[in-house]
Design an enzyme around this catalytic site. Structure first.
Site, PDB file in Angstrom:
ATOM      1  NE  ARG A 262      -3.791  -2.281   2.260  1.00 37.33           N
ATOM      2  CZ  ARG A 262      -4.671  -2.618   3.192  1.00 37.33           C
ATOM      3  NH1 ARG A 262      -4.808  -1.845   4.267  1.00 37.33           N
ATOM      4  NH2 ARG A 262      -5.407  -3.712   3.067  1.00 37.33           N
ATOM      5  NE  ARG A 277      -1.029   4.649   9.258  1.00 42.45           N
ATOM      6  CZ  ARG A 277      -2.331   4.331   9.252  1.00 42.45           C
ATOM      7  NH1 ARG A 277      -2.898   3.978   8.117  1.00 42.45           N
ATOM      8  NH2 ARG A 277      -3.047   4.386  10.344  1.00 42.45           N
ATOM      9  CD  GLU A 349      -8.083  -1.797  10.691  1.00 44.29           C
ATOM     10  OE1 GLU A 349      -8.214  -2.522   9.696  1.00 44.29           O
ATOM     11  OE2 GLU A 349      -8.011  -0.541  10.620  1.00 44.29           O
ATOM     12  CB  SER A 352     -11.064  -4.646   8.433  1.00 42.96           C
ATOM     13  OG  SER A 352     -12.197  -3.866   8.147  1.00 42.96           O
ATOM     14  NE  ARG A 391      -1.718  -2.161  11.361  1.00 47.55           N
ATOM     15  CZ  ARG A 391      -2.479  -1.083  11.366  1.00 47.55           C
ATOM     16  NH1 ARG A 391      -3.610  -1.062  12.049  1.00 47.55           N
ATOM     17  NH2 ARG A 391      -2.125  -0.004  10.689  1.00 47.55           N
TER      18      ARG A 391
END
Length: 427
Positions: A262, A277, A349, A352, A391
């Site tokens: 990303r 991130r 987070e 999801s 994560r």
């Protein structure tokens, strides 16, 4: 993507749904585009009908010796042919304009999704587990990793720039162990089929799941018009593109462990330290393909699958129901799982889980047929992280740290670590 016929029949509720998502009320604009297309198609059809009739009249005129009428008819047919050729090109332009407009419209939320504009309006669904009690000041993962000499951001920056990391030794093995553990749970306990997918895909695949055309800046694009996947949701969901499945084949449940990429466009200044991130990360993804009646219940099942991972690891978490304004483009409802990170003293987070209805299926032309029925229906698609490996590594490191900076290996991961019980700061 929406069916323009449905928008015509449900214009008011469509606009209300779009406004709730923070988008414009666009039914009038979309219907106007379709009206223009329909009117042009009607003119084109009338011209084709007249051309066919005039062509027959030419033969009759010649048969009766009326050359003047035949010439006039031939001239008319010539004009009609010119209009039709140009009209077919315009029809494609009008259809492309309508498709492009529909492609930029987000999905509509389910009725039970809370109203709101951003993450501050998300609602706690439930929590699980006790936060670890530590008699020392817990460190963040990057402090632990750098002290161990097994997490190196400086070398990564020399190799690739910011938002990359080099893991070494036992931390590299721990990351690999976490991914293998997750895949085994989803395959052996949750009935998913493991799939190894390409991490480079064509534009059509990105379009099918909704990343294109609106979110191109969020992904990495190659010179030969391929895209590095932002999530293996893209190739996994596209496994059923341009196909008609038998209803008996549903639900289809697949999972993959893959690298994801990303650009993190718009995230300048956020989570600049550590692994939270990154431009490149590893994630276990789950995708389900269901019939139209089963997707909502399937989302609850997938959520439980993702929660199982954290329960087995003994990591406290909370589940959030995302508000309308914070959901992804293709989702109708999304649950986020946020793991407790002692070093940050906050929930972050880690997964999801979204249900998309037939939104993606229409973009992919993915359908199914019930036995004995001639008509076909669009499948419903769901996706969920099961979970983000990087994560999860962060959560394990921070929740299982000791006062001297060592990391206790959770019991369920020890078989994947050759029986190792602790990653020691003392070597």
């Amino acid at each position: 993507m929406f069916d323009i016929k449905w928008i015509r029949d449900n214009a008011e509720s469509f606009d209300e749904g779009q406004i709730a998502r923070g988008a414009e009320a666009s039914s009038s604009r979309l219907i106007s585009l379709d009206d223009e297309r329909v009117a042009h198609v009607r003119k084109l059809q009338d011209a084709q009908t007249r051309r066919n009739a005039a062509s027959k009249e030419i033969g009759k005129a010649k048969a009766t010796g009326d050359e003047e009428k035949a010439k006039a008819l031939m001239a008319e047919v010539g004009e009609l042919k010119g209009f039709i050729q140009g009209g077919e090109a315009k029809e494609r332009e009008l259809q492309d304009a309508l498709t492009a407009a529909l492609s930029s419209v987000p999905n509509i939320a389910l009725d039970d999704v809370p109203a709101g504009q951003d993450e501050n309006d998300n609602v706690v669904h439930h929590t699980w587990g006790d936060k670890p009690q530590m008699d020392f000041a817990p460190k963040e993962h990057f402090e632990l990793g750098e002290a161990l000499g097994q997490m190196d951001f400086e070398i990564a920056a020399k190799l690739s720039g910011s938002r990359f990391v080099v893991l070494k030794g036992q931390l590299a093995r721990l990351e690999r162990a976490i991914g293998q553990f997750m895949i085994d749970v989803h395959v052996n306990e949750h009935g998913c089929e493991e799939v190894s997918v390409p991490t480079l895909v064509r534009s059509e695949a990105m379009y099918g799941t909704g990343q294109l055309p609106k979110f191109s800046e969020d992904a990495f694009h190659t010179d030969d018009d391929r895209w590095l996947i932002p999530t293996s949701e893209v190739p996994l969901t596209n496994l059923v593109r341009d196909s008609i499945m038998d209803a008996e084949q549903l639900p289809m449940r697949v999972t993959a462990l893959s690298h994801c990429y990303r650009s993190e466009a718009g995230s300048s200044g956020r989570d600049t330290r550590g692994m939270l991130r990154q431009h490149q990360f590893t994630k276990v993804e789950m995708v389900s393909i269901t019939d139209e009646d089963s997707s909502v219940a399937e989302q609850d099942r997938m959520l439980e699958c993702a929660e199982t991972i954290l329960k087995k690891l003994g990591i406290s978490y909370r589940v959030m129901t995302l508000c309308c304004g914070d959901m992804g483009f293709s989702a109708r409802r999304t649950f986020d799982i946020e793991a407790w990170l002692p070093g940050q003293n906050s929930f972050r987070e880690i997964s999801s889980v979204s249900v998309c209805g037939d939104f993606q299926a229409r973009r992919m032309n993915a359908r199914y047929r019930v036995a004995g029925e001639k008509s076909v229906k669009f499948v419903h698609t769901l996706n969920g992280s099961g979970v983000a490996v990087g994560r999860c590594l962060i959560a394990v490191m921070e929740n299982y740290q000791t006062a001297d900076g060592s990391i206790v290996v959770p019991e369920v991961l020890r078989p994947y670590m050759g029986g190792q019980e602790i990653i020691s700061a003392k070597g």
